[in-house]
Design a protein around this motif. Structure first.
Motif, PDB file in Angstrom:
ATOM      1  N   TRP A 177       0.969  -1.060   0.672  1.00 59.74           N
ATOM      2  CA  TRP A 177       0.172   0.528   0.111  1.00 59.74           C
ATOM      3  C   TRP A 177       1.000   0.985   0.160  1.00 59.74           C
ATOM      4  CZ3 TRP A 177      -5.608  -0.423   0.975  1.00 59.74           C
ATOM      5  CH2 TRP A 177      -5.813  -1.602   1.173  1.00 59.74           C
ATOM      6  N   TYR A 178       0.237   2.063  -0.334  1.00 59.11           N
ATOM      7  CA  TYR A 178       1.210   3.628  -0.346  1.00 59.11           C
ATOM      8  C   TYR A 178       0.563   4.716   0.454  1.00 59.11           C
ATOM      9  CZ  TYR A 178       4.281   7.246  -1.595  1.00 59.11           C
ATOM     10  OH  TYR A 178       5.207   9.007  -1.502  1.00 59.11           O
ATOM     11  N   GLY A 179       1.086   5.201   1.400  1.00 62.22           N
ATOM     12  CA  GLY A 179       0.561   6.348   2.442  1.00 62.22           C
ATOM     13  C   GLY A 179       0.157   7.609   0.804  1.00 62.22           C
ATOM     14  N   GLY A 180      -1.046   7.768   1.045  1.00 68.75           N
ATOM     15  CA  GLY A 180      -0.866   9.063  -0.494  1.00 68.75           C
ATOM     16  C   GLY A 180      -1.628  10.455  -0.450  1.00 68.75           C
ATOM     17  N   GLY A 181      -1.246  11.016  -0.232  1.00 69.93           N
ATOM     18  CA  GLY A 181      -1.710  12.714   0.404  1.00 69.93           C
ATOM     19  C   GLY A 181      -1.845  13.285  -0.848  1.00 69.93           C
ATOM     20  N   SER A 182      -1.702  13.127  -2.216  1.00 72.65           N
ATOM     21  CA  SER A 182      -1.308  14.140  -2.699  1.00 72.65           C
ATOM     22  C   SER A 182      -2.124  13.123  -4.247  1.00 72.65           C
ATOM     23  CB  SER A 182       0.105  14.939  -2.995  1.00 72.65           C
ATOM     24  OG  SER A 182       0.876  13.523  -3.540  1.00 72.65           O
ATOM     25  N   LEU A 183      -2.396  14.041  -5.249  1.00 71.03           N
ATOM     26  CA  LEU A 183      -2.266  13.162  -6.411  1.00 71.03           C
ATOM     27  C   LEU A 183      -1.317  12.998  -7.281  1.00 71.03           C
ATOM     28  CD1 LEU A 183      -4.433  16.756  -8.250  1.00 71.03           C
ATOM     29  CD2 LEU A 183      -5.506  14.428  -7.710  1.00 71.03           C
ATOM     30  N   GLN A 184      -0.538  13.352  -6.976  1.00 70.17           N
ATOM     31  CA  GLN A 184       1.292  12.831  -7.982  1.00 70.17           C
ATOM     32  C   GLN A 184       0.869  11.087  -6.892  1.00 70.17           C
ATOM     33  OE1 GLN A 184       5.096  14.183  -6.499  1.00 70.17           O
ATOM     34  NE2 GLN A 184       5.649  13.089  -8.432  1.00 70.17           N
ATOM     35  N   SER A 185       1.184  11.314  -5.429  1.00 70.49           N
ATOM     36  CA  SER A 185       1.160   9.810  -4.958  1.00 70.49           C
ATOM     37  C   SER A 185      -0.132   8.954  -5.296  1.00 70.49           C
ATOM     38  CB  SER A 185       1.229  10.215  -3.903  1.00 70.49           C
ATOM     39  OG  SER A 185       0.352  10.804  -2.549  1.00 70.49           O
ATOM     40  N   ALA A 186      -1.060   9.410  -5.109  1.00 69.29           N
ATOM     41  CA  ALA A 186      -2.125   8.812  -5.906  1.00 69.29           C
ATOM     42  C   ALA A 186      -1.981   7.915  -7.278  1.00 69.29           C
ATOM     43  CB  ALA A 186      -3.835   9.598  -6.244  1.00 69.29           C
ATOM     44  N   GLN A 187      -1.426   8.735  -8.087  1.00 67.82           N
ATOM     45  CA  GLN A 187      -1.402   8.199  -9.656  1.00 67.82           C
ATOM     46  C   GLN A 187      -0.409   7.480  -9.480  1.00 67.82           C
ATOM     47  OE1 GLN A 187      -1.376  11.333 -13.030  1.00 67.82           O
ATOM     48  NE2 GLN A 187       0.828  10.786 -12.980  1.00 67.82           N
ATOM     49  N   TRP A 188       0.888   7.210  -8.721  1.00 67.67           N
ATOM     50  CA  TRP A 188       2.385   6.267  -8.728  1.00 67.67           C
ATOM     51  C   TRP A 188       1.685   5.436  -8.470  1.00 67.67           C
ATOM     52  CZ3 TRP A 188       4.602   3.614  -5.367  1.00 67.67           C
ATOM     53  CH2 TRP A 188       5.686   3.397  -6.010  1.00 67.67           C
ATOM     54  N   ALA A 189       0.882   5.928  -7.219  1.00 66.45           N
ATOM     55  CA  ALA A 189       0.567   4.012  -6.564  1.00 66.45           C
ATOM     56  C   ALA A 189      -0.108   3.471  -7.499  1.00 66.45           C
ATOM     57  CB  ALA A 189       0.244   4.804  -5.508  1.00 66.45           C
ATOM     58  N   ALA A 190      -1.433   3.611  -8.076  1.00 66.18           N
ATOM     59  CA  ALA A 190      -1.943   3.550  -9.475  1.00 66.18           C
ATOM     60  C   ALA A 190      -1.101   2.904 -10.562  1.00 66.18           C
ATOM     61  CB  ALA A 190      -3.186   4.222  -9.760  1.00 66.18           C
ATOM     62  N   ARG A 191      -0.394   3.229 -11.099  1.00 71.41           N
ATOM     63  CA  ARG A 191       0.344   2.935 -12.362  1.00 71.41           C
ATOM     64  C   ARG A 191       1.730   2.140 -11.548  1.00 71.41           C
ATOM     65  NH1 ARG A 191       1.913   8.458 -15.261  1.00 71.41           N
ATOM     66  NH2 ARG A 191      -0.156   9.180 -15.924  1.00 71.41           N
ATOM     67  N   HIS A 192       2.068   1.800 -10.321  1.00 71.96           N
ATOM     68  CA  HIS A 192       2.542   0.505 -10.419  1.00 71.96           C
ATOM     69  C   HIS A 192       2.012  -0.086  -9.055  1.00 71.96           C
ATOM     70  CE1 HIS A 192       5.105   4.405 -11.334  1.00 71.96           C
ATOM     71  NE2 HIS A 192       6.243   3.206 -11.740  1.00 71.96           N
ATOM     72  N   GLY A 193       0.643  -0.448  -9.410  1.00 72.24           N
ATOM     73  CA  GLY A 193       0.121  -1.553  -8.872  1.00 72.24           C
ATOM     74  C   GLY A 193       0.318  -1.366  -7.073  1.00 72.24           C
ATOM     75  N   LEU A 194      -0.042   0.113  -6.314  1.00 67.72           N
ATOM     76  CA  LEU A 194      -0.481  -0.231  -4.721  1.00 67.72           C
ATOM     77  C   LEU A 194      -1.237  -0.104  -5.136  1.00 67.72           C
ATOM     78  CD1 LEU A 194       2.911  -0.191  -5.019  1.00 67.72           C
ATOM     79  CD2 LEU A 194       3.619   0.902  -3.202  1.00 67.72           C
ATOM     80  N   HIS A 195      -2.032  -0.291  -3.987  1.00 68.91           N
ATOM     81  CA  HIS A 195      -3.257  -0.185  -3.707  1.00 68.91           C
ATOM     82  C   HIS A 195      -2.711   1.048  -2.328  1.00 68.91           C
ATOM     83  CE1 HIS A 195      -4.734  -3.688  -4.246  1.00 68.91           C
ATOM     84  NE2 HIS A 195      -3.769  -4.483  -3.145  1.00 68.91           N
ATOM     85  N   LEU A 196      -4.338   1.504  -2.318  1.00 67.97           N
ATOM     86  CA  LEU A 196      -3.873   3.242  -1.382  1.00 67.97           C
ATOM     87  C   LEU A 196      -4.664   3.595  -0.130  1.00 67.97           C
ATOM     88  CD1 LEU A 196      -3.109   6.217  -1.952  1.00 67.97           C
ATOM     89  CD2 LEU A 196      -5.180   6.695  -3.272  1.00 67.97           C
ATOM     90  N   LEU A 197      -3.745   4.507   0.637  1.00 65.20           N
ATOM     91  CA  LEU A 197      -3.950   3.999   2.032  1.00 65.20           C
ATOM     92  C   LEU A 197      -4.008   5.936   2.158  1.00 65.20           C
ATOM     93  CD1 LEU A 197      -1.836   1.972   4.000  1.00 65.20           C
ATOM     94  CD2 LEU A 197      -3.348   1.755   4.289  1.00 65.20           C
ATOM     95  N   LEU A 198      -5.996   6.146   2.740  1.00 64.74           N
ATOM     96  CA  LEU A 198      -5.847   7.547   2.739  1.00 64.74           C
ATOM     97  C   LEU A 198      -5.725   8.019   4.281  1.00 64.74           C
ATOM     98  CD1 LEU A 198      -8.308   7.384  -0.175  1.00 64.74           C
ATOM     99  CD2 LEU A 198      -6.227   8.889   0.090  1.00 64.74           C
ATOM    100  N   GLY A 199      -5.777   9.302   4.660  1.00 65.94           N
ATOM    101  CA  GLY A 199      -5.980   9.602   6.195  1.00 65.94           C
ATOM    102  C   GLY A 199      -6.967  10.484   6.264  1.00 65.94           C
ATOM    103  N   ASN A 200      -6.295  11.174   7.392  1.00 63.58           N
ATOM    104  CA  ASN A 200      -7.191  12.343   8.560  1.00 63.58           C
ATOM    105  C   ASN A 200      -6.813  13.883   7.099  1.00 63.58           C
ATOM    106  OD1 ASN A 200      -5.222  12.108   9.748  1.00 63.58           O
ATOM    107  ND2 ASN A 200      -6.349  12.973  11.191  1.00 63.58           N
ATOM    108  N   LEU A 201      -5.667  13.362   6.475  1.00 63.21           N
ATOM    109  CA  LEU A 201      -5.122  14.854   6.116  1.00 63.21           C
ATOM    110  C   LEU A 201      -4.468  14.264   4.030  1.00 63.21           C
ATOM    111  CD1 LEU A 201      -1.454  14.402   6.156  1.00 63.21           C
ATOM    112  CD2 LEU A 201      -1.677  13.769   8.073  1.00 63.21           C
ATOM    113  N   ASN A 202      -4.089  15.562   3.692  1.00 64.82           N
ATOM    114  CA  ASN A 202      -4.017  15.428   2.512  1.00 64.82           C
ATOM    115  C   ASN A 202      -3.086  17.347   2.183  1.00 64.82           C
ATOM    116  OD1 ASN A 202      -5.836  17.013   1.445  1.00 64.82           O
ATOM    117  ND2 ASN A 202      -7.172  15.657   2.070  1.00 64.82           N
TER     118      ASN A 202
END
Length: 339
Positions: A177-202
């Motif tokens: 999983w990738y701890g994502g808090g930005s558009l870039q991190s969400a995109q990188w995680a998706a393109r490389h097949g990592l699931h996405l952890l969203l939290g209470n800050l971004n």
């Protein structure tokens, strides 16, 4: 809204003079979470603090105290890690846990790297790659492919074999999983097949509204998904029900929420960090807030982010009230609820 997976994230912090006691309490919380029917239990990694600095070691212990509940790290900061050695540790824990490990990761230079200096770095850190490629190397190591040419073998008292990461944990590379808090991190995680952890800050890159920003991250991730199987998103929210808490605990919870409210009113700092409000109150009040949360209908996995500095009894009360009074209203039910 149909939450299918209910999890919790504990900070695992402890009094500096009583680390063994604090670690034991954190393990007991994992045992309790399994008994209450939670689907997974996650632990933060914190360096230079009175908290869990070695989540792999901690989860190895937790794997021997539990049998069903998923075990997660949120998140391991790869700037502090060697992708070869970390792969060995993660694979070992996953095998001890019977394939229950979920690995949350983040990229970037280590926040305390300058302070640590030669305690962390063997050379000039300016020449070290702290990018996402560090995570890519970790996943490649977990794949178990042999190193070197086809004629490269190693000899040991155990016999002759091709060199590769040992042990190999089948499927672990698909549970990153990738701890994502930005558009870039969400995109990188998706393109490389990592699931996405969203939290209470971004990051408020295109908006001052927390929920608008987080929806953009979800949409970017789903649009760019290029992994194996179904894309998974897990949403973290600070949830502290007060229904069965005593008066002292209620006052403490209220003070905790009040101390953090101002940060939710506007973007914070140069990075324009946006914070979601903490949900502290009765189960009815929290359910009402969650039903208004525009992100919750977009995910199937919800993670309680537990506050720092509480006692085991407080954490137990929060987990119990959430399971009994809140989660069913979100569509969740445990396979086997314990009394």
């Amino acid at each position: 809204m149909a939450i299918q997976h209910l999890a919790f994230l504990t900070p695992g912090n402890y009094p500096a003079e009583r680390p063994a006691h604090g670690l034991e309490q954190a393990l007991q919380l994992f045992v309790l979470g399994e008994r209450l029917g939670y689907d997974s239990a996650w632990v933060r990694q914190r360096h230079l603090e009175s908290a869990i600095s070695s989540p792999t070691t901690f989860l190895a212990a937790a794997s021997q105290r539990t049998s069903r509940i998923g075990l997660g790290t949120a998140v391991i900061q790869m700037g502090y890690e060697n992708p070869f050695r970390l792969a060995e540790d993660l694979a070992t824990v996953d095998l001890l846990a019977g394939g229950r490990l979920q690995v949350g990761l983040s990229a970037g230079a280590p926040p305390h790297g300058t302070l640590l200096g030669e305690r962390l770095f063997d050379g000039d850190p300016a020449g070290i790659d702290f990018s996402h490629q560090r995570i890519a190397r970790l996943r490649a190591n977990l794949g178990g492919e042999p190193f070197g040419d086809a004629d490269r073998w190693i000899e040991s008292p155990a016999g002759r074999e091709r060199p590769r990461i040992q042990p190999v944990a089948p499927g672990l590379g698909q549970r990153l999983w990738y701890g994502g808090g930005s558009l870039q991190s969400a995109q990188w995680a998706a393109r490389h097949g990592l699931h996405l952890l969203l939290g209470n800050l971004n990051r408020g890159e295109q908006t001052d509204d927390f929920f608008t920003a987080q929806r953009q991250h979800v949409e970017r991730f789903r649009a760019e998904w290029n992994g194996t199987g179904r894309a998974r998103l897990a949403l973290g929210r600070v949830i502290v029900p007060t229904d069965s808490a005593d008066a002292v605990s209620r006052r403490r919870y209220a003070a905790f929420a009040a101390s953090r409210h101002e940060r939710t009113l506007a973007p914070q700092g140069e990075r324009r960090t946006l914070f979601a409000p903490d949900l502290v109150g009765s189960a009815g009040q929290i359910i009402e807030s969650l039903l208004r949360d525009p992100i919750l209908p977009l995910v199937e996995e919800l993670r309680l982010e537990l506050p720092y500095g509480l006692d085991l009894e407080d954490y137990a009360q929060i987990l119990q009230d959430t399971r009994d009074r809140i989660a069913p209203a979100l569509g969740w039910s445990a396979l086997a609820l314990a009394a």
